[in-house]
Design an enzyme around this catalytic site. Structure first.
Site, PDB file in Angstrom:
ATOM      1  N   HIS A 171       0.815  -1.295   0.098  1.00 18.28           N
ATOM      2  CA  HIS A 171       0.029  -0.033  -0.077  1.00 18.28           C
ATOM      3  C   HIS A 171       1.025   1.314   0.043  1.00 18.28           C
ATOM      4  O   HIS A 171       1.260   1.843   1.028  1.00 18.28           O
ATOM      5  CB  HIS A 171      -0.874  -0.008   1.269  1.00 18.28           C
ATOM      6  N   ASP A 174       0.980   2.674   3.742  1.00 16.91           N
ATOM      7  CA  ASP A 174      -0.014   3.809   3.147  1.00 16.91           C
ATOM      8  C   ASP A 174       0.780   5.068   3.050  1.00 16.91           C
ATOM      9  O   ASP A 174       0.412   6.166   3.395  1.00 16.91           O
ATOM     10  CB  ASP A 174      -1.204   3.979   4.143  1.00 16.91           C
ATOM     11  N   HIS A 204       2.984  14.480   0.785  1.00 13.89           N
ATOM     12  CA  HIS A 204       2.559  15.649   0.477  1.00 13.89           C
ATOM     13  C   HIS A 204       3.594  16.546   0.531  1.00 13.89           C
ATOM     14  O   HIS A 204       4.226  16.536   1.527  1.00 13.89           O
ATOM     15  CB  HIS A 204       1.396  15.744   1.196  1.00 13.89           C
TER      16      HIS A 204
END
Ligand SMILES: [Zn+2]
Length: 427
Positions: free
Chosen positions: A62, A307, A311
């Site tokens: 992931h 995950d 950003h």
């Protein structure tokens, strides 16, 4: 011919139930037999692994690599380096790119790009629905032919159960696993943080656990109806663990994964409005963390992953409600899980931790990696389980810096990552 010998490490290979001090020989990018170990060659590369664990290359199922479309957050190249720096030889990337990975040409682009610039294996997923909008199915058959490893709308969740049912039926036809980000939009609404004491205290909209559990239940029912595997991504709540435990005991083809931040932190951390604690699904209560730990200990939650959600600073350094969800994770996850699961809480031993990063994801994805069997591709990770280190995000390979773990002291980390017989990263 190229050859490498990794000497005197503790070889842990859960696929072959092997755990012993031994040498591991690699010839031409493949694991070679023990008989070859005595065969001295002049051009052999020697690696001293005394005190280290030698295991199959770790798989993270992931990861958001952000290309195409968001190269300012991460690229396939930088994300690949971050994976290697965390001990990972294979990553599965999510389809919420721009354009979305909902069509064969975008998948082909990702595969070409990975082939050209990534130092680890990159396995792309395809979207379940067109543009991840949850309305019309993506061309699942064509995606399968282009070589996606699974389908998922991660970042989004198909709300219409009939659309999801048809997706699972198509996936069964073409033998692709279905991964699902479990989020009921009506229950969650504009929720930002776990619905509980701290959401009330801070006046932030709550993201209730039932918003995850409702979709976990939906997936259990559809997995049973369609007789096909559904894997629930980033599980966070005690109710989800209970539902998965009951369904798995009945033999339903359902599984769940855990990310380190959901066991390392609770919703108490959001009090300072630091957006590095804003994730989707959110950090939950201490009781949920306890349930996740129990779920890991008893095998209900069978896969560990990051995950990894990069950003840029300018995106995260804004008001709490305006910031995007998610944190980077590839370079901290192994250290956090070793520290918390093996050393601190003693929920699993290191062999099981390696199994949850190798055999379990390989079985779900039906791939031939995650093993040190003779003849297997020589993807190998060397781990120092007792190395004490401090997380310094400015030293990370990832192109982004959005992590709440800067300055944390952890015990255990990868020290060398070998892909196809070549060292691609070392400490
Ligand atoms: Zn997600």
């Amino acid at each position: 011919m190229s050859a490498m010998i990794i000497r005197n490490g503790r070889v842990i290979d859960p696929a072959n139930k092997r755990d012993e001090i031994a040498d591991l020989l690699v010839v031409d990018g493949r694991i070679a037999g023990r008989s070859g170990v005595r065969d001295q060659r002049s051009d052999i590369e020697e690696i001293d692994a005394k005190g280290l664990i030698v295991c199959p290359g770790l798989i993270d199922i992931h990861v958001h690599l952000r290309e195409p479309g968001f190269g300012h957050k991460e690229t396939i190249e930088s994300g690949g380096r971050a994976a290697a720096g965390g001990g990972f030889t294979t990553v599965v990337c999510m389809p919420n790119t721009s354009p979305a990975a909902d069509n064969p040409s975008t998948i082909a682009w990702i595969k070409d790009r990975a082939e050209a610039v990534a130092c680890v294996n990159v396995l792309p997923t395809g979207a379940i629905s067109k543009n991840l909008a949850g309305e019309e199915l993506a061309p699942i058959g064509s995606l399968a032919q282009t070589g996606v490893i699974a389908i998922t709308d991660d970042g989004h969740c198909i709300q219409n159960h009939e659309v999801m049912r048809r997706a699972v039926e198509y996936a069964r036809m073409v033998d692709l696993p279905v991964l699902d980000h479990c989020q009921d939009y009506n229950l969650v609404g504009n929720g930002l943080v776990h619905e509980g004491y701290f959401s009330t205290l801070l006046g932030l909209p709550g993201w209730p656990a039932v918003g995850e559990e409702a979709m976990v239940m939906r997936n259990i029912l559809l997995a049973e109806l369609c007789d096909h595997h559904i894997h629930c991504q980033h599980i966070t709540s005690s109710g989800s663990v209970r539902l998965l435990r009951e369904a798995r005991a009945r033999g339903v083809k359902i599984s769940g994964e855990v990310c380190p931040h959901h066991i390392a932190l609770t919703d108490e951390a959001i009090q300072n409005f630091d957006t590095n604690y804003k994730m989707n699904p959110p950090l939950r209560s201490p009781a949920d963390v306890e349930a996740l730990l129990e779920g890991i200990a008893d095998g209900t939650l069978s896969i560990l992953c990051s995950d990894h959600a990069p950003h840029a600073d300018f995106e995260k350094e804004v008001e709490f409600d305006a910031a995007p969800f998610g944190i980077i994770g590839l370079e901290t996850e192994l250290g956090l899980f070793l520290d918390l699961l093996v050393h601190k809480h003693r929920k699993i031993d290191i062999a099981r931790l390696i199994e949850m990063y190798t055999v379990e994801p390989a079985r779900l994805l039906k791939i031939q990696t995650g093993t040190l069997s003779v003849g297997a591709r020589a993807d190998v990770t060397l781990i120092d389980p007792n190395l004490e280190w401090t997380v310094k995000i400015d030293k990370f390979e990832s192109a982004s810096r959005n992590s709440p773990f800067n300055g944390w002291k952890l015990k255990g980390r990868a020290v060398r990552t070998i892909v196809c017989g070549k060292t691609v990263w070392k400490l």
